[in-house]
Design a protein around this motif. Structure first.
Motif, PDB file in Angstrom:
ATOM      1  N   ASN A 122      10.726   0.683   0.700  1.00  0.00           N
ATOM      2  CA  ASN A 122       9.682  -0.270   0.291  1.00  0.00           C
ATOM      3  C   ASN A 122       8.874   0.265  -0.891  1.00  0.00           C
ATOM      4  O   ASN A 122       7.744  -0.160  -1.120  1.00  0.00           O
ATOM      5  N   GLY A 123       9.471   1.210  -1.637  1.00  0.00           N
ATOM      6  CA  GLY A 123       8.780   1.765  -2.793  1.00  0.00           C
ATOM      7  C   GLY A 123       9.529   2.970  -3.304  1.00  0.00           C
ATOM      8  O   GLY A 123      10.561   3.382  -2.738  1.00  0.00           O
ATOM      9  N   MET A 124       9.029   3.556  -4.377  1.00  0.00           N
ATOM     10  CA  MET A 124       9.742   4.627  -5.071  1.00  0.00           C
ATOM     11  C   MET A 124       9.861   5.890  -4.239  1.00  0.00           C
ATOM     12  O   MET A 124      10.854   6.623  -4.350  1.00  0.00           O
ATOM     13  N   PHE A 125       8.861   6.179  -3.397  1.00  0.00           N
ATOM     14  CA  PHE A 125       8.901   7.442  -2.662  1.00  0.00           C
ATOM     15  C   PHE A 125       9.846   7.353  -1.474  1.00  0.00           C
ATOM     16  O   PHE A 125      10.620   8.284  -1.221  1.00  0.00           O
ATOM     17  N   SER A 126       9.831   6.220  -0.759  1.00  0.00           N
ATOM     18  CA  SER A 126      10.822   6.055   0.306  1.00  0.00           C
ATOM     19  C   SER A 126      12.220   6.032  -0.310  1.00  0.00           C
ATOM     20  O   SER A 126      13.166   6.595   0.259  1.00  0.00           O
ATOM     21  N   HIS A 127      12.354   5.442  -1.493  1.00  0.00           N
ATOM     22  CA  HIS A 127      13.654   5.422  -2.178  1.00  0.00           C
ATOM     23  C   HIS A 127      14.148   6.849  -2.466  1.00  0.00           C
ATOM     24  O   HIS A 127      15.311   7.176  -2.243  1.00  0.00           O
ATOM     25  N   ARG A 128      13.235   7.689  -2.962  1.00  0.00           N
ATOM     26  CA  ARG A 128      13.668   9.047  -3.324  1.00  0.00           C
ATOM     27  C   ARG A 128      14.043   9.885  -2.109  1.00  0.00           C
ATOM     28  O   ARG A 128      14.934  10.732  -2.174  1.00  0.00           O
ATOM     29  N   TRP A 131       8.807  -4.558  -1.830  1.00  0.00           N
ATOM     30  CA  TRP A 131       7.845  -3.593  -2.355  1.00  0.00           C
ATOM     31  C   TRP A 131       6.474  -4.255  -2.306  1.00  0.00           C
ATOM     32  O   TRP A 131       6.240  -5.242  -2.994  1.00  0.00           O
ATOM     33  N   GLY A 132       5.594  -3.720  -1.479  1.00  0.00           N
ATOM     34  CA  GLY A 132       4.294  -4.348  -1.230  1.00  0.00           C
ATOM     35  C   GLY A 132       4.080  -4.552   0.264  1.00  0.00           C
ATOM     36  O   GLY A 132       2.958  -4.692   0.724  1.00  0.00           O
ATOM     37  N   ASP A 133       5.189  -4.526   1.025  1.00  0.00           N
ATOM     38  CA  ASP A 133       5.082  -4.625   2.485  1.00  0.00           C
ATOM     39  C   ASP A 133       5.071  -3.228   3.099  1.00  0.00           C
ATOM     40  O   ASP A 133       5.536  -2.259   2.501  1.00  0.00           O
ATOM     41  N   GLY A 134       4.575  -3.171   4.347  1.00  0.00           N
ATOM     42  CA  GLY A 134       4.619  -1.929   5.121  1.00  0.00           C
ATOM     43  C   GLY A 134       5.974  -1.771   5.793  1.00  0.00           C
ATOM     44  O   GLY A 134       6.855  -2.639   5.688  1.00  0.00           O
ATOM     45  N   LEU A 135       6.146  -0.652   6.491  1.00  0.00           N
ATOM     46  CA  LEU A 135       7.407  -0.393   7.186  1.00  0.00           C
ATOM     47  C   LEU A 135       7.602  -1.428   8.290  1.00  0.00           C
ATOM     48  O   LEU A 135       6.676  -1.722   9.036  1.00  0.00           O
ATOM     49  N   ASN A 180       2.236   6.449   3.446  1.00  0.00           N
ATOM     50  CA  ASN A 180       1.503   5.782   2.364  1.00  0.00           C
ATOM     51  C   ASN A 180       2.426   5.736   1.149  1.00  0.00           C
ATOM     52  O   ASN A 180       2.710   6.768   0.560  1.00  0.00           O
ATOM     53  N   GLU A 181       2.907   4.535   0.816  1.00  0.00           N
ATOM     54  CA  GLU A 181       3.789   4.374  -0.347  1.00  0.00           C
ATOM     55  C   GLU A 181       2.914   4.419  -1.593  1.00  0.00           C
ATOM     56  O   GLU A 181       2.224   3.465  -1.927  1.00  0.00           O
ATOM     57  N   THR A 182       2.974   5.537  -2.270  1.00  0.00           N
ATOM     58  CA  THR A 182       2.088   5.765  -3.414  1.00  0.00           C
ATOM     59  C   THR A 182       2.454   4.844  -4.595  1.00  0.00           C
ATOM     60  O   THR A 182       1.629   4.599  -5.463  1.00  0.00           O
ATOM     61  N   ALA A 183       3.687   4.346  -4.605  1.00  0.00           N
ATOM     62  CA  ALA A 183       4.115   3.481  -5.707  1.00  0.00           C
ATOM     63  C   ALA A 183       3.510   2.087  -5.613  1.00  0.00           C
ATOM     64  O   ALA A 183       3.307   1.420  -6.637  1.00  0.00           O
ATOM     65  N   THR A 184       3.246   1.640  -4.381  1.00  0.00           N
ATOM     66  CA  THR A 184       2.791   0.255  -4.194  1.00  0.00           C
ATOM     67  C   THR A 184       1.385   0.175  -3.607  1.00  0.00           C
ATOM     68  O   THR A 184       0.837  -0.919  -3.491  1.00  0.00           O
ATOM     69  N   GLY A 185       0.810   1.312  -3.219  1.00  0.00           N
ATOM     70  CA  GLY A 185      -0.507   1.297  -2.582  1.00  0.00           C
ATOM     71  C   GLY A 185      -0.457   0.650  -1.207  1.00  0.00           C
ATOM     72  O   GLY A 185      -1.341  -0.118  -0.842  1.00  0.00           O
ATOM     73  N   GLU A 201      10.910  -0.568  -9.217  1.00  0.00           N
ATOM     74  CA  GLU A 201      10.918  -2.042  -9.251  1.00  0.00           C
ATOM     75  C   GLU A 201       9.649  -2.654  -9.819  1.00  0.00           C
ATOM     76  O   GLU A 201       9.659  -3.789 -10.275  1.00  0.00           O
ATOM     77  N   VAL A 202       8.534  -1.948  -9.696  1.00  0.00           N
ATOM     78  CA  VAL A 202       7.269  -2.534 -10.167  1.00  0.00           C
ATOM     79  C   VAL A 202       6.809  -1.909 -11.501  1.00  0.00           C
ATOM     80  O   VAL A 202       5.673  -2.118 -11.916  1.00  0.00           O
ATOM     81  N   ALA A 203       7.721  -1.205 -12.181  1.00  0.00           N
ATOM     82  CA  ALA A 203       7.393  -0.641 -13.503  1.00  0.00           C
ATOM     83  C   ALA A 203       7.026  -1.790 -14.448  1.00  0.00           C
ATOM     84  O   ALA A 203       7.726  -2.803 -14.509  1.00  0.00           O
TER      85      ALA A 203
END
Ligand SMILES: *Cc1c(COP(=O)(O)O)cnc(C)c1O
Length: 396
Positions: free
Chosen positions: A87-93, A112-116, A141-146, A334-336
């Motif tokens: 759901n964001g760049m950090f979970s992706h990595r 991207w923007g939703d929680g787990l 805490n997905e730092t990419a999407t807040g 995705e949100v770049a």
């Protein structure tokens, strides 16, 4: 003369003077009782911040990414199955790292923007009657999407399914800033880094292992040397590392934990929440929206702010750096280009935050967005005036 503004990136965060001094120390023998007087209290401080009685804390010269690798390589074998939501760049990595280590990842694609999606986790875990899934990954805490996720709900999903998988939580941008309950949530490995809530420079991977995770290390087949927790534990027993520790940073970590614990964890979390609410009031006054889809997932450490379609959000970050010497975070993955991020964690006050909000306004106005100067600042001022800081109030 150089002028340094506070940074508003979600890590590395601003470093308090006391911590800068704590890291600046003469060389000591790093295999001595004197080193033990830094190492053991630092580990103990981290354990308290994790809210754990049972976690074994290991601290590696590395970053949060090394903490992910420590978690995986010490507990898993090639071909093992892992469940993770992206759901964001950090979970992706983290997922990418699993795949590069030869793990099989069942990925739950999540907006991207939703929680787990704890309910999806529960369905998948319930269906896995053979218990092939060994680990569930959760980015707190997905730092990419807040976006902040509900780790207690992920634990409930595991329990409802009666599933024995280990629960690994990336708390790099939440631990020491937002409530984290290692024992209560049944976390098996928690991962943090020195440069976010702990207010230090990058350089330490900080992990907590539950007894169940320590048990898993006995059969884990993935290769590991630098990040081997047993080598590390053996070192600790002799006031040492298997190699050379980052002594100054560890001293900083020890003092950082003392500062956070003497402020009181509830006060630390309330301070972050209050500062974040002011930022969110400003965003709403600007007529802009957060990437986070719902107030229940709003992060108290970082806000990712959507800019209007056809506007490149990264221009705000570039312009802020070039024109005002202020750092905001760019959108990732995705949100770049669609969001810019205001980091609001670590050593920060409401007054500092107002300067960041004011700078964001200047940039948006400079770049032609119809954001009236002062609109977001006024909204944040109203919020801060109406919600005085707890620590200052009690000191008065
Ligand atoms: C910063 C961050 C990381 C990566 O940490 P590094 O220290 O840059 O390796 C991992 N996860 C989250 C959620 C982060 O915010």
């Amino acid at each position: 003369m150089s002028f340094q503004n506070p940074v508003f990136i979600p890590g590395p965060t601003n470093i308090p003077e006391s911590l800068r001094k704590a890291c600046d120390m003469p060389t000591i023998d790093h295999r001595s009782p004197l080193f033990g007087q830094i190492l053991h209290p630092a580990r103990e401080g981290v354990r308290k911040i994790l809210k754990s009685d049972a976690a074994e804390v290991f601290i590696f010269p590395s970053t949060g990414t090394g903490g992910w690798e420590t978690a995986l390589t010490n507990t898993l074998s090639a071909g093992d199955k892992v469940l993770a939501a992206r759901n964001g760049m950090f979970s992706h990595r983290w997922i990418d790292m699993c795949q590069r280590h030869g793990l099989e990842v069942q990925i739950v694609e999540t907006p991207w923007g939703d929680g787990l999606p704890a309910d999806r986790y529960e369905e998948i875990l319930t269906a896995d009657t053979a218990h092939e899934i060994k680990v569930v990954l959760a980015t707190h805490n997905e730092t990419a999407t807040g976006v902040k996720s509900d780790i207690a709900a992920v634990r409930r999903a595991l329990d409802a399914a009666g599933h024995p998988a280990l629960l690994f939580v990336d708390g790099v941008s939440s631990i020491a800033s937002m409530d984290f309950r290692f024992d209560e949530w049944g976390v098996d490995v928690a991962v943090a880094g020195s440069q976010k809530g702990f207010m230090l420079t990058a350089g330490l991977a900080i992990v907590g292992f539950s007894p169940k995770a320590m048990e898993a290390t006995k059969t884990a087949g993935l290769p590991r040397t630098f990040f081997d927790v047993h080598d590390m534990a053996k070192g600790y027993a002799n006031n040492a590392y298997p190699y050379t520790p980052a002594v100054g940073l560890l001293n900083g970590l020890n003092i950082s934990c003392q500062m956070l614990l003497s402020e009181g964890l509830d006060n630390v979390f309330a301070r972050h929440h209050r500062i974040a609410e002011g930022v969110r009031a400003a965003v709403s006054a600007w007529g802009l929206e957060l990437c986070a889809s719902d107030p229940s997932v709003y992060s108290d450490t970082v806000s990712a702010i959507r800019t209007p379609e056809s506007f490149n959000a990264t221009d705000i970050v570039t312009h802020a750096a070039n024109t005002y010497g202020v750092a905001f975070g760019v959108g990732l993955g995705e949100v770049a280009g669609k969001v810019f991020r205001i980091g609001h964690l670590g050593s920060l006050t409401d007054v500092m935050t107002l300067s960041g909000i004011a700078t964001a306004e200047m940039c948006m106005a400079d770049l032609g967005l119809s954001i009236p100067l002062g609109s977001g600042v006024a909204a944040a001022q109203d919020y801060y005036r109406g919600h005085p800081a707890a620590a200052l109030k009690s000191a008065a």
